[in-house]
Scaffold this active site. Sequence first.
Site, PDB file in Angstrom:
ATOM      1  N   PRO A  13       0.823  -1.213   0.000  1.00  0.00           N
ATOM      2  CA  PRO A  13       0.000   0.000   0.000  1.00  0.00           C
ATOM      3  C   PRO A  13       0.852   1.255   0.000  1.00  0.00           C
ATOM      4  O   PRO A  13       1.951   1.264   0.568  1.00  0.00           O
ATOM      5  CB  PRO A  13      -0.799  -0.121   1.305  1.00  0.00           C
ATOM      6  CG  PRO A  13       0.027  -0.994   2.187  1.00  0.00           C
ATOM      7  CD  PRO A  13       0.721  -1.959   1.264  1.00  0.00           C
ATOM      8  N   ASP A  14       0.364   2.314  -0.656  1.00  0.00           N
ATOM      9  CA  ASP A  14       1.055   3.592  -0.547  1.00  0.00           C
ATOM     10  C   ASP A  14       0.649   4.237   0.778  1.00  0.00           C
ATOM     11  O   ASP A  14      -0.008   3.631   1.619  1.00  0.00           O
ATOM     12  CB  ASP A  14       0.770   4.493  -1.750  1.00  0.00           C
ATOM     13  CG  ASP A  14      -0.693   4.896  -1.868  1.00  0.00           C
ATOM     14  OD1 ASP A  14      -1.462   4.639  -0.927  1.00  0.00           O
ATOM     15  OD2 ASP A  14      -1.064   5.471  -2.902  1.00  0.00           O
ATOM     16  N   PHE A  15       1.062   5.475   0.980  1.00  0.00           N
ATOM     17  CA  PHE A  15       0.821   6.100   2.273  1.00  0.00           C
ATOM     18  C   PHE A  15      -0.463   6.920   2.330  1.00  0.00           C
ATOM     19  O   PHE A  15      -1.175   6.912   3.319  1.00  0.00           O
ATOM     20  CB  PHE A  15       2.018   6.994   2.646  1.00  0.00           C
ATOM     21  CG  PHE A  15       3.259   6.207   2.932  1.00  0.00           C
ATOM     22  CD1 PHE A  15       3.517   5.736   4.203  1.00  0.00           C
ATOM     23  CD2 PHE A  15       4.158   5.916   1.919  1.00  0.00           C
ATOM     24  CE1 PHE A  15       4.651   4.991   4.475  1.00  0.00           C
ATOM     25  CE2 PHE A  15       5.304   5.176   2.173  1.00  0.00           C
ATOM     26  CZ  PHE A  15       5.551   4.708   3.460  1.00  0.00           C
ATOM     27  N   ARG A  16      -0.777   7.659   1.255  1.00  0.00           N
ATOM     28  CA  ARG A  16      -1.757   8.719   1.372  1.00  0.00           C
ATOM     29  C   ARG A  16      -3.067   8.509   0.621  1.00  0.00           C
ATOM     30  O   ARG A  16      -3.947   9.353   0.692  1.00  0.00           O
ATOM     31  CB  ARG A  16      -1.114  10.042   0.909  1.00  0.00           C
ATOM     32  CG  ARG A  16       0.090  10.413   1.762  1.00  0.00           C
ATOM     33  CD  ARG A  16       0.827  11.647   1.247  1.00  0.00           C
ATOM     34  NE  ARG A  16       2.056  11.847   1.983  1.00  0.00           N
ATOM     35  CZ  ARG A  16       2.156  12.477   3.147  1.00  0.00           C
ATOM     36  NH1 ARG A  16       1.080  12.980   3.708  1.00  0.00           N
ATOM     37  NH2 ARG A  16       3.315  12.617   3.751  1.00  0.00           N
ATOM     38  N   ASN A  87      10.998   5.033  -1.912  1.00  0.00           N
ATOM     39  CA  ASN A  87      10.554   3.740  -1.402  1.00  0.00           C
ATOM     40  C   ASN A  87      11.602   3.076  -0.510  1.00  0.00           C
ATOM     41  O   ASN A  87      12.812   3.180  -0.760  1.00  0.00           O
ATOM     42  CB  ASN A  87      10.197   2.818  -2.560  1.00  0.00           C
ATOM     43  CG  ASN A  87       9.031   3.365  -3.363  1.00  0.00           C
ATOM     44  OD1 ASN A  87       8.170   4.053  -2.818  1.00  0.00           O
ATOM     45  ND2 ASN A  87       8.993   3.077  -4.657  1.00  0.00           N
ATOM     46  N   ASP A  89      11.064  -0.265   0.196  1.00  0.00           N
ATOM     47  CA  ASP A  89      10.709  -1.680   0.035  1.00  0.00           C
ATOM     48  C   ASP A  89      11.802  -2.513  -0.632  1.00  0.00           C
ATOM     49  O   ASP A  89      11.716  -3.734  -0.670  1.00  0.00           O
ATOM     50  CB  ASP A  89       9.396  -1.828  -0.739  1.00  0.00           C
ATOM     51  CG  ASP A  89       9.395  -1.052  -2.056  1.00  0.00           C
ATOM     52  OD1 ASP A  89      10.405  -1.083  -2.783  1.00  0.00           O
ATOM     53  OD2 ASP A  89       8.371  -0.387  -2.347  1.00  0.00           O
ATOM     54  N   HIS A 106      14.682   7.943   1.201  1.00  0.00           N
ATOM     55  CA  HIS A 106      14.054   7.766   2.509  1.00  0.00           C
ATOM     56  C   HIS A 106      14.595   6.551   3.244  1.00  0.00           C
ATOM     57  O   HIS A 106      13.959   6.035   4.163  1.00  0.00           O
ATOM     58  CB  HIS A 106      12.536   7.704   2.366  1.00  0.00           C
ATOM     59  CG  HIS A 106      11.948   9.020   1.955  1.00  0.00           C
ATOM     60  ND1 HIS A 106      10.635   9.167   1.543  1.00  0.00           N
ATOM     61  CD2 HIS A 106      12.495  10.267   1.901  1.00  0.00           C
ATOM     62  CE1 HIS A 106      10.412  10.448   1.234  1.00  0.00           C
ATOM     63  NE2 HIS A 106      11.517  11.112   1.445  1.00  0.00           N
TER      64      HIS A 106
END
Length: 251
Positions: A13-16, A87, A89, A106
Site C-alpha cells: 500500500p502507498d501512504f496517502r 521507497n 521496500d 528515505h
Amino acid sequence: MAGAGISTPSGIPDFRTPGSGLYDNLKKYRVPYPEAIFDIDYFTYNPQPFFTLAKELYPGKYKPNSIHYFVRLLHEKGLLLRCYTQNIDGLERMAGIPQKKLVEAHGTFSSASCHLCYTPFPAKEAQVCIMNDKSPRCNVCYGVVKPDVVFFGEDLPKAFGKYSKDFPRADLLIVMGTSLKVEPFANIVNAVRPSVPRLLINRDLVGPFKNQTRNSRDVSELGDLCDSIRKFVRALNWQKDMEKVMRTHKS
C-alpha cells in the site's frame, strides 16, 4: 523520481491514498496520529508500532513489477543516470537496478544502526530480532536499533545530495507514482534545467504538473501506472527488450 505508487501493483500500500493508504489503516498499531509510526521522537518513546509494521515491509515478501523492470531497462540501454526513490521496500534493488544507480532518499532496510548514537548494527541480526518480536539493542549505548529508514525528524542520506549534480546533467526527468508532498524530495523536481522536459506517469496531477500550460515542457500520462508503462514501452518499440529483462531476471 519514484514514489510508493510504483510498488502498489506489487501489493504494497502507498501512504496517502484515502481508504487504502497506509495512513488510513493504522488502527491496529495504536499510534496517536498516522505519521507517529515514522516519527523519531515517538519511536524513542515506543518503538513497537514501527517494528510491527516493519515485519510487513521487510524486503522479501513482495516482488518487483513491470514499473521497476522498466527502470532496469532504462539502465540496460544506458539511459538511466540515476533513480531517486522514496521507497523503502527494496524492490528497485530486487529488479536488478545497480546500487550505484540508486538513491534511496528515505532510507533502506539493507542496513541498521542505533537511533541514539548511530553505531552501525548488523542488518540481518536486527531483522531476526524484529521478526521475533524483540527490540535489537546497540552494543555501545544499549539504545534501540532500527533499520536505516529515514523517519520524520531525521536527516536524509548523504547520497541524496547527488541531485545537485545529477539533475542539471539530465535531458529528461521521469516522475512516477508520487504525491510530491514530502519535502525535500518533492522539491528536487525543479532542479533540472528549465529546458528539460519532465514526464509525469501517475494516477493524479501533482506538484508543478498541476500548473501545466499548452507550451509547457511538462507532459502527464495519468491512470494506471502499469498500463502507462506498457504504452510507453510500445511507443518505444521495446516490447521484446522488456520481456527479456523480466524473463532473464526472474529466472
